[in-house]
Design an enzyme around this catalytic site. Structure first.
Site, PDB file in Angstrom:
ATOM      1  N   LYS A 106      10.474 -21.089  26.312  1.00 29.16           N
ATOM      2  CA  LYS A 106      10.173 -21.880  25.120  1.00 29.16           C
ATOM      3  C   LYS A 106      10.110 -20.960  23.920  1.00 29.16           C
ATOM      4  CE  LYS A 106       8.801 -25.778  23.229  1.00 29.16           C
ATOM      5  NZ  LYS A 106       9.847 -25.523  22.188  1.00 29.16           N
TER       6      LYS A 106
ATOM      7  N   LYS B 134       2.319 -15.815  24.217  1.00 28.71           N
ATOM      8  CA  LYS B 134       1.663 -16.908  23.479  1.00 28.71           C
ATOM      9  C   LYS B 134       1.485 -18.140  24.374  1.00 28.71           C
ATOM     10  CE  LYS B 134       3.422 -17.330  19.371  1.00 28.71           C
ATOM     11  NZ  LYS B 134       4.228 -17.761  18.192  1.00 28.71           N
TER      12      LYS B 134
ATOM     13  N   LYS C  32      13.379 -16.769  22.350  1.00 24.58           N
ATOM     14  CA  LYS C  32      13.523 -16.885  20.889  1.00 24.58           C
ATOM     15  C   LYS C  32      15.003 -16.838  20.569  1.00 24.58           C
ATOM     16  CE  LYS C  32      10.703 -17.009  17.307  1.00 24.58           C
ATOM     17  NZ  LYS C  32       9.306 -17.439  17.372  1.00 24.58           N
TER      18      LYS C  32
ATOM     19  N   THR D 289       0.845 -25.565  13.632  1.00 24.28           N
ATOM     20  CA  THR D 289       0.595 -24.121  13.595  1.00 24.28           C
ATOM     21  C   THR D 289      -0.547 -23.823  12.618  1.00 24.28           C
ATOM     22  OG1 THR D 289       2.958 -23.851  14.006  1.00 24.28           O
ATOM     23  CG2 THR D 289       1.727 -21.858  13.505  1.00 24.28           C
TER      24      THR D 289
ATOM     25  N   ASN E 100       5.565 -23.703   6.084  1.00 20.61           N
ATOM     26  CA  ASN E 100       5.010 -24.645   7.055  1.00 20.61           C
ATOM     27  C   ASN E 100       3.648 -24.194   7.585  1.00 20.61           C
ATOM     28  OD1 ASN E 100       4.850 -25.246  10.271  1.00 20.61           O
ATOM     29  ND2 ASN E 100       5.473 -27.044   9.091  1.00 20.61           N
TER      30      ASN E 100
ATOM     31  N   SER F 249       4.325 -28.486  20.435  1.00 15.28           N
ATOM     32  CA  SER F 249       5.685 -28.590  20.981  1.00 15.28           C
ATOM     33  C   SER F 249       5.623 -29.017  22.446  1.00 15.28           C
ATOM     34  CB  SER F 249       6.402 -27.239  20.906  1.00 15.28           C
ATOM     35  OG  SER F 249       7.040 -27.073  19.664  1.00 15.28           O
TER      36      SER F 249
HETATM   37  N1  GLU Z   1       8.462 -20.827  16.375  1.00 14.11           N
HETATM   38  C1  GLU Z   1       7.126 -21.183  16.706  1.00 14.11           C
HETATM   39  C2  GLU Z   1       6.381 -19.994  17.254  1.00 14.11           C
HETATM   40  O1  GLU Z   1       6.720 -18.863  16.978  1.00 14.11           O
HETATM   41  C3  GLU Z   1       7.050 -22.415  17.609  1.00 14.11           C
HETATM   42  C4  GLU Z   1       7.716 -22.272  18.924  1.00 14.11           C
HETATM   43  C5  GLU Z   1       7.803 -23.578  19.697  1.00 14.11           C
HETATM   44  O2  GLU Z   1       7.238 -24.554  19.262  1.00 14.11           O
HETATM   45  O3  GLU Z   1       8.427 -23.551  20.753  1.00 14.11           O
HETATM   46  O4  GLU Z   1       5.385 -20.119  17.923  1.00 14.11           O
END
Ligand code: GLU
Length: 425
Positions: free
Chosen positions: A79, A103, A115, A199, A230, A359
């Site tokens: 993810k 995370k 990513k 976030t 955001n 998410s």
């Molecule tokens: N890009 C966001 C992060 O760095 C969200 C990632 C997601 O929702 O999968 O946590």
């Protein structure tokens, strides 16, 4: 510990991934992580780089670099977001993918980490160019993405708009309707209520949890927030709603300071009418982004770029608490300086985990085909964040370390189980 952090001083300048490994090594040693598991996690499981030819509006073809790195899948499908920025490169995407593994584990989500990114300047491209680029990237990644395989989301430079193009392109390719292949979608096509602000909301929940441990009353606390995109804008708004006085805000066009408190509602209204920037905002004295980081405040929320808190400015930081809304805002060299100054730092892999947490809720709702109210989403989110904060706080006490390394330990304890239980390869 200091030697290993010092090692990263040498390497992180060239490599963000080395900076991740430096922290991983410190945590691994403290918690006695098995060498086998450390080896596995030091090497991302999949790295894809593609060239994306796109017809530009001027009739010429431009070729863009696209990346997707799957760091781990031990706790579930991978993810992580997709970033559009000029500094995207394989090292950065690798680091960000590893952070997603940690995370998701800290937030106790059934996911590994990934990513993606495209090296481009989205601000200089037309909507048509961006759509063609996004669709080209999706086609190139059709065998990587999958609802139970690898699930992208927004990151810097992308939003629900890009997610909508991706889900559409992916579903056209597969011939199925699979909304859960991507999260952060607009509500009308399967997005979750609460995802947009998530976030920033996670930053707020973590800030309140830390203030409580520190015995500080939110109504008597000031905060400076770097970044008004955001993450930063929602964080500033939500912190303000909880009684915290926001004395400084900024974005890439400028920074503003007001000891009486910035009117966040006015700032949000201003950016909505001003091409989403703070340029020309009159609700505070103009300062520099560098001054914002070291200004007199209790809480500092870096919610913009990576590597902004460094060994140069860390000694000058006056905040008692740092809550990292951005990914990687603090360099490994700055860590020991902040620790020596007894500044509590809620690290990115905990502080900004609210986004991926919602998410996950979006993905669950897509799979069930049943959608929750915003209140349900927020309640579930807040609880998950509070549990994650408590786990990291307890590990910081147990292992006598700062919250950053404690967060890595919390993540590694879970991932280690995943690697071991799934057996050897
Ligand atoms: N890009 C966001 C992060 O760095 C969200 C990632 C997601 O929702 O999968 O946590």
């Amino acid at each position: 510990m200091s030697t290993q952090i010092a090692n990263a001083v040498v390497t992180h300048e060239e490599s963000m991934f080395e900076a991740v490994l430096a922290r991983l090594d410190v945590a691994a040693k403290l918690m006695n992580l098995s060498d086998d598991v450390a080896h596995v996690l030091r090497n991302p499981s999949k790295q894809v780089k593609v060239s994306l030819p796109v017809m530009m509006d001027n009739g010429k073809i431009q070729v863009f670099e696209g990346y997707r790195v799957v760091h781990s899948t031990h706790l579930g499908p991978s993810k992580g977001g997709i970033r559009y920025a000029m500094d995207v490169n394989s090292d950065e995407v690798m680091a960000l993918a590893a952070w997603m593994s940690f995370k998701c584990a800290v937030a106790n989500l059934p996911y590994g980490g990934a990513k993606g990114g495209i090296k481009c300047d989205p601000r200089s491209m037309s909507v048509g160019e961006l759509e063609r680029l996004t669709r080209a990237y999706t086609k190139a990644m059709k065998d990587i993405f999958g609802v139970n395989k690898d699930i992208p989301a927004p990151d810097m430079g992308t939003s629900g708009r890009e997610m909508a193009w991706i889900v559409d392109e992916f579903n056209k390719i597969t011939g199925e309707d699979s909304p859960g292949v991507i999260t952060g979608k607009p509500i009308a096509i399967g997005g979750s209520l609460g995802r947009d602000a998530a976030t920033g909301r996670g930053v707020m929940v973590n800030t309140l949890a830390a203030l409580k441990k520190m015995g500080l009353n939110p109504n008597a606390v000031t905060a400076a927030v770097q970044g008004f995109g955001n993450v930063g804008s929602h964080a500033a708004r939500l912190l303000n709603e909880k009684g915290i006085k926001i004395i400084a805000i900024s974005d890439h066009t400028g920074a503003f300071y007001n000891t009486n408190g910035i009117d966040i509602k006015a700032a949000l209204e201003y950016t909505a009418k001003n091409n989403r920037t703070l340029k020309g905002f009159t609700g505070g004295t103009e300062i520099t982004n560098a001054e914002l980081l070291t200004c007199q405040c209790d809480v500092l929320v870096p919610a913009a770029l990576q590597n902004v808190i460094t060994e140069e400015n860390a000694p000058k930081i006056q905040a008692k608490l740092i809550v990292e809304g951005a990914n990687g805002p603090t360099t490994p060299e700055a860590d020991p300086i902040l620790n020596d100054k007894k500044i509590i730092c809620v690290p990115d892999i905990l502080a900004n985990a609210g986004g991926v947490t919602v998410s996950y809720f979006e993905w669950v709702q897509n799979k069930a085909g049943y959608y929750w109210t915003e209140e349900e989403v927020n309640t579930k989110h807040d609880l998950k964040m509070e549990i994650a904060f408590e786990a990291v706080w307890n590990n910081a006490n147990q292992f006598k370390t700062g919250m950053r390394i404690a967060a890595y330990i919390t993540a590694l304890q879970k991932i280690e189980q995943g690697v071991k239980l799934k057996g050897s390869y």
